[in-house]
Design an enzyme around this catalytic site. Sequence first.
Site, PDB file in Angstrom:
ATOM      1  N   CYS A   1       0.825  -1.211   0.000  1.00  0.00           N
ATOM      2  CA  CYS A   1       0.000   0.000   0.000  1.00  0.00           C
ATOM      3  C   CYS A   1       0.862   1.265   0.000  1.00  0.00           C
ATOM      4  O   CYS A   1       0.533   2.241  -0.690  1.00  0.00           O
ATOM      5  CB  CYS A   1      -0.913  -0.005   1.227  1.00  0.00           C
ATOM      6  SG  CYS A   1      -1.904   1.501   1.426  1.00  0.00           S
TER       7      CYS A   1
ATOM      8  N   CYS B   1      -5.613  -3.002   8.646  1.00  0.00           N
ATOM      9  CA  CYS B   1      -6.585  -1.917   8.768  1.00  0.00           C
ATOM     10  C   CYS B   1      -7.930  -2.241   8.132  1.00  0.00           C
ATOM     11  O   CYS B   1      -8.967  -1.786   8.625  1.00  0.00           O
ATOM     12  CB  CYS B   1      -6.014  -0.630   8.190  1.00  0.00           C
ATOM     13  SG  CYS B   1      -5.719  -0.676   6.394  1.00  0.00           S
TER      14      CYS B   1
END
Length: 348
Positions: free
Chosen positions: A99, A196
């Site tokens: 990411c 997350c």
Amino acid sequence: MEGFNTFEKQDKVLMGMSGGVDSSVAVRILQEQGFSVQGAVIRFSPAHNAAVDAAKASAETLQIPLHVIDAEQAFEQHVILPFCENYCAGRTPNPCIMCNPLVKFQLLAEKAAELGCKFIATGHYARVEVDENGTSRIAVPESAARDQSYMLYRLPQEILSKLVLPLGEFEKDDIREMARELHLACADAPDSMEICFIPDGDYSSYIRARGFTPKTGRFIGPQGEDLGAHAGVDHYTVGQRKGLGIAAGRPLFVKAILENGDIQLAETGQEYSSRIRLNDLVTPDALPLPAGEYLVKIRSAAKPAPCVYNGNGEIDFPEPVRAPAPGQSAVLYRDGLVCGGGIIAETE
């Protein structure tokens, strides 16, 4: 970070905010160092709505403008889908590592350019140093216990040259104390320990709910014996000891997840590897990583281990390391600086 005093007063910086204590306090540190700070929070998925709200609360307390960036489509393409596919194939991916260069820092850099901000910043515990060749490199922080340099190893030079990491000189306790002094709502919020976008930590349910079908197969014992069917490769990772669901009469752990879906088990003492091979190597200067001696981390929380890199994707360990897992990253260091790294493809 070295060189703060070379920055012009009131240089604009865009701080990536999560609503947590680290990025919130980093805003005030930058302000005290003379930066003009704006915030940006990225909504990666519906699971991040609470983080967006928390970032808004912090920005209001700190009295800075906050920009909300929607990244759901990019996050799905570059992070969630590869994560699911890798887990279904028996690898152990680290979604944060992918990411950072492909979504998070790319979007922060684009937003900073749009706003006329010279720098971008985050609340990671790491530093940025410029080497003798003028290359910006991630460096380990003062706090060894909070070191997040491993997570940032894939950032390219165009990001590193703009990056400011204000927490590299601090301990976590210092940051929490600053947060209390600033009356931030997040001052005593617990650190997030899960991925997350899967806050409950149930990777298998998440992957299967998205329509993926992980490989199935058999548990294979240390002597090649068939110990029965397993629940699917998404339930296991290399090095795992607990939750195997078998009664072998002795402690066993996952040695390897095989291509056909079988899971090779081994006894204590057999979990160590003396060589790994890497794919998809990157370096901060985009040059080939020179052969030689380095320290390497094979997972985020691992202690750096001495190794020898052969210049062609293979790492040898003078002292074998425990349970390197295909899909995880190996990050190489020298003199406290990140020299490069890659994805673990095979172990021996």
